[in-house]
Design an enzyme around this catalytic site. Structure first.
Site, PDB file in Angstrom:
ATOM      1  N   ILE A 101       5.465  59.796  12.818  1.00 45.32           N
ATOM      2  CA  ILE A 101       5.278  60.053  14.283  1.00 45.32           C
ATOM      3  C   ILE A 101       4.349  59.182  15.073  1.00 45.32           C
ATOM      4  O   ILE A 101       4.389  58.961  16.172  1.00 45.32           O
ATOM      5  CB  ILE A 101       5.128  61.474  14.846  1.00 45.32           C
ATOM      6  CG1 ILE A 101       3.752  62.126  13.838  1.00 45.32           C
ATOM      7  CG2 ILE A 101       6.436  62.407  14.160  1.00 45.32           C
ATOM      8  CD1 ILE A 101       3.483  63.392  14.493  1.00 45.32           C
ATOM      9  N   GLY A 102       3.567  58.343  14.328  1.00 45.92           N
ATOM     10  CA  GLY A 102       2.572  57.706  15.223  1.00 45.92           C
ATOM     11  C   GLY A 102       1.677  57.045  14.428  1.00 45.92           C
ATOM     12  O   GLY A 102       1.529  57.093  13.086  1.00 45.92           O
ATOM     13  N   GLY A 125      -2.383  55.002  14.627  1.00 47.16           N
ATOM     14  CA  GLY A 125      -3.181  54.622  15.610  1.00 47.16           C
ATOM     15  C   GLY A 125      -4.463  53.840  14.747  1.00 47.16           C
ATOM     16  O   GLY A 125      -4.326  53.362  13.644  1.00 47.16           O
ATOM     17  N   GLN A 145      -6.961  55.130  13.511  1.00 45.87           N
ATOM     18  CA  GLN A 145      -7.598  55.640  12.451  1.00 45.87           C
ATOM     19  C   GLN A 145      -6.599  55.802  11.187  1.00 45.87           C
ATOM     20  O   GLN A 145      -6.934  56.156  10.270  1.00 45.87           O
ATOM     21  CB  GLN A 145      -8.061  57.103  12.759  1.00 45.87           C
ATOM     22  CG  GLN A 145      -9.177  56.960  13.535  1.00 45.87           C
ATOM     23  CD  GLN A 145      -9.381  58.509  13.877  1.00 45.87           C
ATOM     24  OE1 GLN A 145      -8.504  59.172  14.424  1.00 45.87           O
ATOM     25  NE2 GLN A 145     -10.444  59.022  13.298  1.00 45.87           N
ATOM     26  N   GLY A 146      -5.238  55.673  11.498  1.00 47.67           N
ATOM     27  CA  GLY A 146      -4.340  55.967  10.426  1.00 47.67           C
ATOM     28  C   GLY A 146      -2.847  55.899  10.964  1.00 47.67           C
ATOM     29  O   GLY A 146      -2.584  56.075  12.099  1.00 47.67           O
ATOM     30  N   ILE A 147      -2.251  56.680   9.779  1.00 50.27           N
ATOM     31  CA  ILE A 147      -0.650  56.739  10.081  1.00 50.27           C
ATOM     32  C   ILE A 147      -0.689  58.511  10.294  1.00 50.27           C
ATOM     33  O   ILE A 147      -1.111  58.818   9.302  1.00 50.27           O
ATOM     34  CB  ILE A 147       0.243  56.272   9.177  1.00 50.27           C
ATOM     35  CG1 ILE A 147      -0.094  54.654   8.636  1.00 50.27           C
ATOM     36  CG2 ILE A 147       1.504  56.522   9.235  1.00 50.27           C
ATOM     37  CD1 ILE A 147       0.353  53.676   9.728  1.00 50.27           C
ATOM     38  N   VAL A 148       0.297  58.781  10.915  1.00 50.88           N
ATOM     39  CA  VAL A 148       0.496  59.949  11.224  1.00 50.88           C
ATOM     40  C   VAL A 148       1.920  60.675  11.104  1.00 50.88           C
ATOM     41  O   VAL A 148       2.818  59.983  11.411  1.00 50.88           O
ATOM     42  CB  VAL A 148       0.197  60.465  12.614  1.00 50.88           C
ATOM     43  CG1 VAL A 148       0.359  62.020  12.834  1.00 50.88           C
ATOM     44  CG2 VAL A 148      -1.405  60.284  13.056  1.00 50.88           C
ATOM     45  N   LYS A 192      -2.391  63.216   8.951  1.00 50.18           N
ATOM     46  CA  LYS A 192      -3.051  62.040   9.282  1.00 50.18           C
ATOM     47  C   LYS A 192      -3.641  61.582   7.937  1.00 50.18           C
ATOM     48  O   LYS A 192      -4.372  62.082   7.298  1.00 50.18           O
ATOM     49  CB  LYS A 192      -3.810  62.009  10.271  1.00 50.18           C
ATOM     50  CG  LYS A 192      -4.494  60.613  10.741  1.00 50.18           C
ATOM     51  CD  LYS A 192      -4.972  60.346  11.880  1.00 50.18           C
ATOM     52  CE  LYS A 192      -6.316  61.248  12.311  1.00 50.18           C
ATOM     53  NZ  LYS A 192      -6.777  60.893  13.804  1.00 50.18           N
ATOM     54  N   ASP A 249     -14.092  57.757  25.800  1.00 50.11           N
ATOM     55  CA  ASP A 249     -12.927  56.790  25.376  1.00 50.11           C
ATOM     56  C   ASP A 249     -11.485  57.550  25.724  1.00 50.11           C
ATOM     57  O   ASP A 249     -10.573  57.189  24.753  1.00 50.11           O
ATOM     58  CB  ASP A 249     -13.173  56.220  24.223  1.00 50.11           C
ATOM     59  CG  ASP A 249     -12.357  55.063  23.910  1.00 50.11           C
ATOM     60  OD1 ASP A 249     -11.932  54.377  24.887  1.00 50.11           O
ATOM     61  OD2 ASP A 249     -12.031  54.770  22.625  1.00 50.11           O
TER      62      ASP A 249
HETATM   63  P1  AMP Z   1      -4.528  58.741  15.911  1.00 52.12           P
HETATM   64  O1  AMP Z   1      -4.433  58.029  14.973  1.00 52.12           O
HETATM   65  O2  AMP Z   1      -5.211  60.152  15.973  1.00 52.12           O
HETATM   66  O3  AMP Z   1      -4.816  57.739  17.183  1.00 52.12           O
HETATM   67  O4  AMP Z   1      -3.039  59.171  16.499  1.00 52.12           O
HETATM   68  C1  AMP Z   1      -1.923  58.087  16.552  1.00 52.12           C
HETATM   69  C2  AMP Z   1      -0.822  58.819  17.347  1.00 52.12           C
HETATM   70  O5  AMP Z   1      -0.038  59.721  16.457  1.00 52.12           O
HETATM   71  C3  AMP Z   1      -0.974  59.626  18.355  1.00 52.12           C
HETATM   72  O6  AMP Z   1      -1.010  58.717  19.484  1.00 52.12           O
HETATM   73  C4  AMP Z   1       0.202  60.421  18.394  1.00 52.12           C
HETATM   74  O7  AMP Z   1       1.289  59.829  19.070  1.00 52.12           O
HETATM   75  C5  AMP Z   1       0.483  60.827  17.035  1.00 52.12           C
HETATM   76  N1  AMP Z   1      -0.296  62.054  16.765  1.00 52.12           N
HETATM   77  C6  AMP Z   1      -1.427  62.005  16.026  1.00 52.12           C
HETATM   78  N2  AMP Z   1      -1.792  63.420  15.796  1.00 52.12           N
HETATM   79  C7  AMP Z   1      -0.802  64.430  16.434  1.00 52.12           C
HETATM   80  C8  AMP Z   1      -0.424  65.611  16.500  1.00 52.12           C
HETATM   81  N3  AMP Z   1      -1.400  66.401  15.930  1.00 52.12           N
HETATM   82  N4  AMP Z   1       0.879  66.018  16.730  1.00 52.12           N
HETATM   83  C9  AMP Z   1       1.553  65.050  17.264  1.00 52.12           C
HETATM   84  N5  AMP Z   1       1.470  63.606  17.318  1.00 52.12           N
HETATM   85  C10 AMP Z   1       0.247  63.333  16.905  1.00 52.12           C
END
Ligand code: AMP
Length: 363
Positions: free
Chosen positions: A24-25, A27, A29-32, A47, A143
């Site tokens: 779903i995402g 960033g 820090q990694g893949i979610v 994550k 940030d």
């Molecule tokens: P991050 O690695 O924490 O920056 O997350 C990257 C992307 O994953 C975020 O921008 C969200 O789109 C998605 N994401 C992260 N954590 C969640 C969560 N708990 N629920 C839904 N989407 C999430």
């Protein structure tokens, strides 16, 4: 106990209770992934941290993030439900998975929707509430950006991460992702001292973007960021310009001279707001929204509104609930973590284990 799946080119080795993984995402820090938690029947977000212990900077950041996730317990900050590693020994320990509540979308995906005043003001209220709570733990985010804020279709909102450590590593070394700086307050960009309302600037940028549908200050680089700010808000007064350093100051004066800022009514014209055909109160809300923006988007932090005052602003005050805004502060974050200079092994082993932070989950 564990099962390995390849999800979008990434190997996820997860506890068997988690099934049906879908990315779903991604960033810095990694893949979610979203997944079913067969034990609780809930959908969760998992994550996989990318190389959490690759070097000292990563290890420290991993540790900081975990400590913060464990101490923050507020409805507007993301909650950690579980934490696991498939690695069996400390020597092997290189993979870390965080299980969180699953939300529906990040704020980038919501910004393009046409939000009515109720939804917009409720989102801004929750953002301020979450920030007030972070601040009460001694954490200034610095940030905040739409990709680090997640929402549900019922309009609930949570802050996903805890921002910059007081002393940050070299971000270029930390991540292959481009670091977004559009939302950072002038005092952060300038490396000046900062206080709680450093995060109010970011809230202003996010709220302005919800209204306009585009990033307010999309600078191509450090200097261009100033161009974008000054073209809209005007040249700051001399005492502020003096803080910019010679070359930036001269650049700004040569490019802009003493430019007056555009009125907020021009920056955010009525046409961008929900139109008042059905709701007579909309005009009033529009003026209030603009007024709040004009108080948050002030370059000089000493003149910018505070989180506490913003929560009392007529635009968001309707949502004020003491059980959300005045909750007891969490354990204060120990800032010596930010300054500590340990080798990777110590971050990985000693502190994570001996501090008994995730006793149940570690190898
Ligand atoms: P991050 O690695 O924490 O920056 O997350 C990257 C992307 O994953 C975020 O921008 C969200 O789109 C998605 N994401 C992260 N954590 C969640 C969560 N708990 N629920 C839904 N989407 C999430």
């Amino acid at each position: 106990m564990f099962r390995t799946e390849i999800v979008s080119d990434t190997t996820f080795t997860v506890l068997k209770r988690y099934e049906d993984l879908k990315v779903i995402g991604a960033g810095s820090q990694g893949i979610v992934c979203a997944a079913d938690d067969t034990k609780t029947g809930n959908r969760v977000a998992i994550k996989k941290l990318s190389r959490p212990f690759q070097n000292v900077t990563h290890a420290k950041r991993t540790f900081r993030e975990l400590v913060l996730m464990l101490i923050m317990k507020h409805k507007n900050t993301i909650r950690l439900l579980n934490l696991f590693t498939p690695n069996r020994s400390l020597e092997e320990f290189s993979e870390l998975y965080l299980v969180m509540e699953l939300m529906d979308a990040n704020l980038c995906q919501v910004i393009n929707l046409e939000l009515d005043h109720d939804r917009m003001s409720y989102l801004i209220y929750q953002l301020l509430c979450g920030l007030k709570y972070l601040h009460s733990a001694g954490i200034l985010h610095r940030d905040l950006k739409p990709s680090n804020i997640v929402v549900k279709s019922d309009c609930t909102l949570k802050i996903l991460d805890f921002g910059l450590a007081r002393i940050t590593g070299n971000e270029f070394m930390m991540t292959p992702y481009v670091v977004t700086r559009y939302y950072r307050a002038p005092e952060v960009v300038l490396g000046l001292g900062y206080q709680e309302n450093v995060d109010v600037w970011s809230v202003g940028c996010i709220m302005g973007e919800m209204i306009r549908g585009t990033v307010l200050f999309p600078g191509d680089d450090h200097l261009d960021q100033w161009n974008k700010i000054i073209q809209q808000l005007g040249t700051p007064p001399d005492d502020f310009l003096d803080k910019l350093g010679h070359s930036t100051r001269n650049y700004i004066l040569s490019q802009h001279g003493n430019r007056a800022g555009l009125p907020f009514k021009v920056l955010f014209p009525d046409s961008l707001f929900p139109n008042g055909s059905e709701d007579d109160d909309d005009d009033n809300y529009t003026n209030q929204a603009r007024d709040l923006l004009s108080k948050m988007l002030i370059m000089d932090a000493s003149k910018r509104t505070s989180v506490v005052d913003a929560l009392q602003h007529p635009y968001v005050r309707q949502w004020y609930d003491a059980s959300e805004c005045e909750v007891p502060p969490p354990t204060r974050y120990d800032h010596t973590i930010d300054d500590a200079k340990y080798p990777v092994e110590k971050w990985k082993g000693k502190d994570l284990h001996q501090e008994k932070l995730f006793l149940d989950f570690c190898p």
